[in-house]
Design an enzyme around this catalytic site. Structure first.
Site, PDB file in Angstrom:
ATOM      1  N   VAL A   1     -45.230  71.593  21.365  1.00 33.42           N
ATOM      2  CA  VAL A   1     -44.394  71.868  22.532  1.00 33.42           C
ATOM      3  C   VAL A   1     -45.199  71.684  23.820  1.00 33.42           C
ATOM      4  O   VAL A   1     -46.341  72.126  23.917  1.00 33.42           O
ATOM      5  CB  VAL A   1     -43.849  73.313  22.457  1.00 33.42           C
ATOM      6  CG1 VAL A   1     -43.013  73.627  23.699  1.00 33.42           C
ATOM      7  CG2 VAL A   1     -43.036  73.501  21.197  1.00 33.42           C
TER       8      VAL A   1
ATOM      9  N   THR B   1     -39.428  62.653  20.477  1.00 30.02           N
ATOM     10  CA  THR B   1     -39.022  63.653  19.493  1.00 30.02           C
ATOM     11  C   THR B   1     -39.470  65.045  19.931  1.00 30.02           C
ATOM     12  O   THR B   1     -40.495  65.200  20.596  1.00 30.02           O
ATOM     13  CB  THR B   1     -39.614  63.345  18.108  1.00 30.02           C
ATOM     14  OG1 THR B   1     -41.038  63.387  18.175  1.00 30.02           O
ATOM     15  CG2 THR B   1     -39.172  61.969  17.636  1.00 30.02           C
ATOM     16  N   PRO B   2     -38.699  66.083  19.565  1.00 33.07           N
ATOM     17  CA  PRO B   2     -39.011  67.444  20.029  1.00 33.07           C
ATOM     18  C   PRO B   2     -40.250  68.019  19.375  1.00 33.07           C
ATOM     19  O   PRO B   2     -40.595  67.685  18.241  1.00 33.07           O
ATOM     20  CB  PRO B   2     -37.759  68.240  19.639  1.00 33.07           C
ATOM     21  CG  PRO B   2     -37.153  67.479  18.511  1.00 33.07           C
ATOM     22  CD  PRO B   2     -37.462  66.037  18.768  1.00 33.07           C
ATOM     23  N   GLY B   3     -40.897  68.935  20.094  1.00 33.20           N
ATOM     24  CA  GLY B   3     -42.112  69.561  19.592  1.00 33.20           C
ATOM     25  C   GLY B   3     -41.901  70.906  18.939  1.00 33.20           C
ATOM     26  O   GLY B   3     -42.739  71.351  18.160  1.00 33.20           O
TER      27      GLY B   3
ATOM     28  N   ASP C   1     -56.326  65.361  33.369  1.00 25.85           N
ATOM     29  CA  ASP C   1     -56.539  65.761  34.762  1.00 25.85           C
ATOM     30  C   ASP C   1     -56.669  67.278  34.907  1.00 25.85           C
ATOM     31  O   ASP C   1     -57.295  67.765  35.857  1.00 25.85           O
ATOM     32  CB  ASP C   1     -55.383  65.252  35.627  1.00 25.85           C
ATOM     33  CG  ASP C   1     -54.022  65.700  35.112  1.00 25.85           C
ATOM     34  OD1 ASP C   1     -53.748  65.479  33.915  1.00 25.85           O
ATOM     35  OD2 ASP C   1     -53.231  66.261  35.895  1.00 25.85           O
TER      36      ASP C   1
ATOM     37  N   SER D   1     -20.087  83.838 -10.491  1.00 27.70           N
ATOM     38  CA  SER D   1     -20.312  82.473  -9.968  1.00 27.70           C
ATOM     39  C   SER D   1     -19.831  82.368  -8.525  1.00 27.70           C
ATOM     40  O   SER D   1     -18.798  81.765  -8.249  1.00 27.70           O
ATOM     41  CB  SER D   1     -19.624  81.430 -10.855  1.00 27.70           C
ATOM     42  OG  SER D   1     -18.307  81.800 -11.193  1.00 27.70           O
TER      43      SER D   1
END
Length: 647
Positions: free
Chosen positions: A51, A129-131, A186, A560
Site C-alpha cells: 500500500v 493493481t491494488p496494494g 527523494d 445437509s
C-alpha cells in the site's frame, strides 16, 4: 505535454508523439504514421507492491512523460491536484489512474486500472493493481495477462509482507521479467546505502522462492528520477532507466511461437451449408494450411484446409491471432475442444495437483462442487483438503484444513470428465484456470496446474455385466434416492423411519442412511464445520448412488444444510431418480422440541457450528416434496412421499 492544434502542427511527427495525435498530421503523412505504429510490439505489464508504494503515481508519470495527456485533461489534473493538497505546482500523477471516488478519497488503489501508452519503440498496456491485502484477488486478475511486473518498494519502508505476497504471486503466475523499482528515493535523500540494503533484502527473498533474476532501479515517480532519463540525483547508479528497460525487454510471444500449436475452440461457425469453421485464438505455436491436426479430447484427426480471417485467408497463423480454421474432413469438434498438432498432442486427465489462490470471503469447502474454467472448457470440479498452505513471509509450508481469503496453497482436485491441459509453466492458456461458485456465479479462486496425478492414467472404469437396470428388474422396482433435509429437531428421522416401514410393507427393497448413524462409521473422522459438512454430504451422495445402482430405494436423512451439496447429489444420482424432501419446521419450534438440548448448548456458546444458530441452513427453494412438520404426522408424510414415488 499538451496536444497541438491541427492548423499549426508541422508536417512531420515529433519524437514521442502519441498515436492519439494522428489528427494533427497533414493528410500525406497519415498513412506513414499509422504504418509506423501498426508494427510496434506490445508489452503488457503490471505495477504491484504494498500500500502507498507509489504505483499509481508511477503510471501517471509514465503517461505524462510519454505525452499521452491532452490539454484539457492536463488542466483538469492540475485542478484536481490542488483539491487534494499537492504542494506547489506539482501534479498528483496518481489521479490519472485512480478513477474511483473511494480511491481518490483514500489515496489508494482498489480496482485494477488499465492504461495504454506508446513510445517511439513500443506500445504498452499497464495494469495498476491494488496494494491492500484485501484486494489481492484484483492483483491476480491484473497479473494473469502480464509479461512483466514492476514491483515497487517504498524506500522508507523496505520489503513488506505485501511485497513478498505480490512477488510470490508474480513468480507463481509465470511472469519472467521483474523490475524492482525502489521508489520515493527523494524522501531518503537518494541514499545509495538505503537502495543497496533493500536490493540485498529482496534478493535473499527472491532466491528463496525461485526468482533467479530481476532488475533493480532507484526511482522517484513523483520527481521523475530514472524514469525516462538517468537522474543527476543518483550519480552512483549507472544502470538502465525504467522506460528504456520496458522498451527493450524481450517479449514472451517469441517463446510461445516456438511451442507446439494449441488453439482452444471458442465456437463453431456455420454461416451456410458450405462452410464449417472452428474459431479461436491461437495460444501457442504456428499453424499453416496442410498441417495435420488432432481434436482433443476426442482424438479425431484431420488436415487444415484454410485459415480464415475477416481480411482474407492466411498462409500462416501465429500466437495471439484470432482465426477460423476449416478442416478437410467433417469431424466432431465443438466449443471446449482443443486443436493441436497431431505430432505434438497435449495431455488429457481428470485428476491434478495445482497451486490455488483463494479470492473469496467465504473459505474453500473441500468436496464441494465448483465450476472450473480452463481455456474454453467448463467442467465441474471438486477440491480436496490442501496439501499445505504457503506462509508468504517465511515460505513455510503450513498445515491447513481449507483456504481462506488471499490464501495460497497446493491442492489436488478432480473433474467430472477429462480435460485438455498442459502444466502452467508451459502454457498459461491450458494450465491456468478460474473457479466459479455454482450458486453465486462469483469467481472464487484462480489456479495453476502442476501436473496430472497418476490416478488419471492408472484408474479406469471397469465395465460390469450386471448393471443398474438388471438390479432394478431383479427387485421389481425403480431405484430412487429420497433425500430428507431440514433443521435439527424437525423430525426427519421419524419421517424416514416411517417411510421405510411403509415401503417394506409394500415389499420394496430399501436402505436408510441416517445422518447420526453415518457419523459412527463412514463419517467418524468428520466434525461439524462447513468443510466437514460438505464432505459428509459428498460421502452420503456417493453411497446413496451405489445403493441406487444396486436397485435399492435409498432414504437419506441428513440436515445437509447447503443447497450446493444437495444439488450436487441430484446431479450425481440423476434428476429422474433423486427426490429432495424438505421437512419444514420453523426454527423456534424446532428449538422447543429439542430433546437432546443441542440448541440450548449452541445458544450458550458451548456448541460451535450448530445449524440454525451459529451455522447457516439454506432451505430448499423448490423441493420435490415439502412436508409441513407442524401439521403433518410422520405417517401421513410417508404416505405423501410414497404417492409421489409410486403413482
Amino acid at each position: 505535454m499538451t496536444t497541438t492544434d491541427a492548423t499549426t502542427t508541422s508536417a512531420a511527427a515529433t519524437p514521442g508523439e502519441p498515436i492519439y495525435q494522428v489528427e494533427s498530421l497533414i493528410a500525406e503523412d497519415i498513412d506513414a504514421y499509422l504504418e509506423k505504429h501498426q508494427h510496434k510490439t506490445m508489452l503488457r505489464f503490471i505495477t504491484c507492491g504494498s500500500v502507498d508504494d507509489g504505483k499509481s503515481t508511477l503510471i501517471g508519470r509514465m503517461l505524462y512523460d510519454s505525452k499521452m495527456i491532452f490539454e484539457d485533461h492536463l488542466a483538469a489534473l492540475e485542478a484536481d491536484s490542488k483539491k487534494v493538497g499537492t504542494q506547489g505546482e506539482q501534479i498528483d500523477f496518481a489521479l490519472l489512474v485512480d478513477g474511483l471516488t473511494a480511491e481518490r478519497e483514500q489515496g489508494i488503489t482498489i480496482d485494477v486500472a488499465y492504461r495504454f501508452f506508446a513510445t517511439e519503440k513500443r506500445k504498452f498496456i499497464v495494469a495498476d493493481t491494488p496494494g491492500h491485502e484485501q484486494y489481492t484477488r484484483n492483483m491476480v486478475t491484473g497479473a494473469s495477462t502480464a509479461e512483466l511486473a514492476v514491483i515497487l518498494i517504498d524506500a522508507r519502508k523496505g520489503v513488506l509482507t505485501q511485497t513478498r505476497r505480490h512477488s510470490y504471486l508474480t513468480h507463481l503466475l509465470g511472469i519472467r521479467h521483474i523490475v524492482l523499482a525502489v521508489n520515493k528515493m527523494d524522501l531518503v535523500d537518494y541514499d545509495q546505502k538505503v537502495f543497496d540494503d533493500i536490493v540485498a533484502d529482496y534478493r535473499a527473498f527472491a532466491d528463496s522462492i525461485g526468482i533467479g533474476d530481476f532488475t533493480a532501479i532507484p526511482i522517484s515517480g513523483f520527481k521523475g528520477d530514472n524514469i525516462t532519463t538517468n537522474s543527476e540525483n543518483t550519480p552512483w547508479y549507472s544502470g538502465t532507466t525504467l522506460m528504456n528497460f520496458l522498451e527493450t525487454v524481450e517479449l514472451d510471444q517469441t517463446l510461445d511461437q516456438q511451442r507446439p500449436f494449441r488453439m482452444p475452440v471458442q465456437r463453431v461457425t456455420r454461416p451456410n451449408l458450405n462452410f464449417r469453421g472452428f474459431a479461436g485464438t491461437i495460444a501457442n505455436g504456428v499453424l499453416k494450411p496442410g498441417d495435420k491436426v488432432r481434436v482433443l479430447p476426442t482424438n479425431r484427426t484431420s488436415t487444415v484446409a484454410r485459415i480464415v480471417t475477416f481480411d482474407g485467408d492466411l498462409e500462416q497463423a501465429v500466437v495471439g491471432q484470432a482465426v477460423t480454421i476449416t478442416l478437410e474432413d467433417e469431424i466432431d469438434c465443438s466449443r471446449g475442444d482443443v486443436l493441436v498438432l497431431d505430432e505434438s498432442p497435449a495431455e488429457t486427465a481428470d485428476h491434478f495437483e495445482c497451486h490455488l489462490v483463494w479470492m473469496d470471503d467465504a473459505e474453500m469447502l473441500p468436496g464441494r462442487s465448483y465450476w472450473l474454467k480452463i481455456g474454453t472448457q467448463t467442467v465441474s470440479a471438486q477440491f480436496e483438503r490442501p496439501k499445505y498452505q504457503v506462509n508468504v513471509n517465511t515460505m513455510e509450508h503450513v498445515a491447513a484444513k481449507t483456504l481462506g481469503l488471499n490464501a495460497i496453497g497446493v491442492v489436488t482436485f478432480s473433474t467430472d470428465k477429462p480435460i485438455v491441459f498442459e502444466p502452467y509453466a508451459q502454457s498459461h492458456d491450458l494450465g491456468g484456470f478460474i473457479v466459479v461458485d455454482k450458486m453465486s456465479n462469483a469467481t472464487v479462486a484462480a489456479g495453476m496446474v502442476h501436473f496430472a496425478l497418476r490416478r488419471s492414467a492408472n484408474v479406469g472404469w471397469q465395465p460390469l455385466e450386471i448393471d443398474r437396470a438388471h438390479h432394478a428388474r431383479m427387485k421389481h422396482q425403480r431405484p430412487a434416492v429420497l433425500w430428507l433435509t431440514g433443521l435439527s429437531g424437525a423430525g426427519k428421522s421419524e419421517v424416514a423411519n416411517e417411510l421405510e416401514v411403509q415401503l417394506a410393507r409394500m415389499n420394496r427393497h430399501t436402505f436408510l442412511l441416517d445422518g447420526d448413524n453415518i457419523r459412527h462409521g463412514l463419517s467418524k473422522d468428520l466434525g461439524f464445520d462447513d468443510a466437514d459438512r460438505v464432505e459428509n454430504a459428498r460421502r452420503l451422495a456417493e453411497v446413496a448412488k451405489l445403493m441406487a445402482d444396486a436397485g435399492l430405494i435409498t432414504i437419506v436423512s441428513s440436515i445437509s444444510p447447503f443447497r450446493t451439496e444437495r444439488d450436487t447429489a441430484r446431479e450425481l444420482i440423476g434428476d429422474g431418480e433423486f427426490m429432495e424432501i424438505f421437512v419444514d419446521m420453523p426454527l423456534e419450534e424446532a428449538e422447543k422440541r429439542d430433546a437432546k438440548g443441542l440448541y440450548a448448548q449452541a445458544r450458550a456458546g458451548e456448541l460451535a457450528h450448530f445449524t440454525g444458530v451459529n451455522s447457516p441452513y439454506e432451505a430448499p427453494t423448490a423441493p420435490d416434496v415439502r412436508i409441513d412438520a407442524l401439521t403433518t404426522s410422520p405417517k401421513d408424510a410417508a404416505a405423501e412421499i410414497i404417492a409421489r414415488l409410486i403413482p
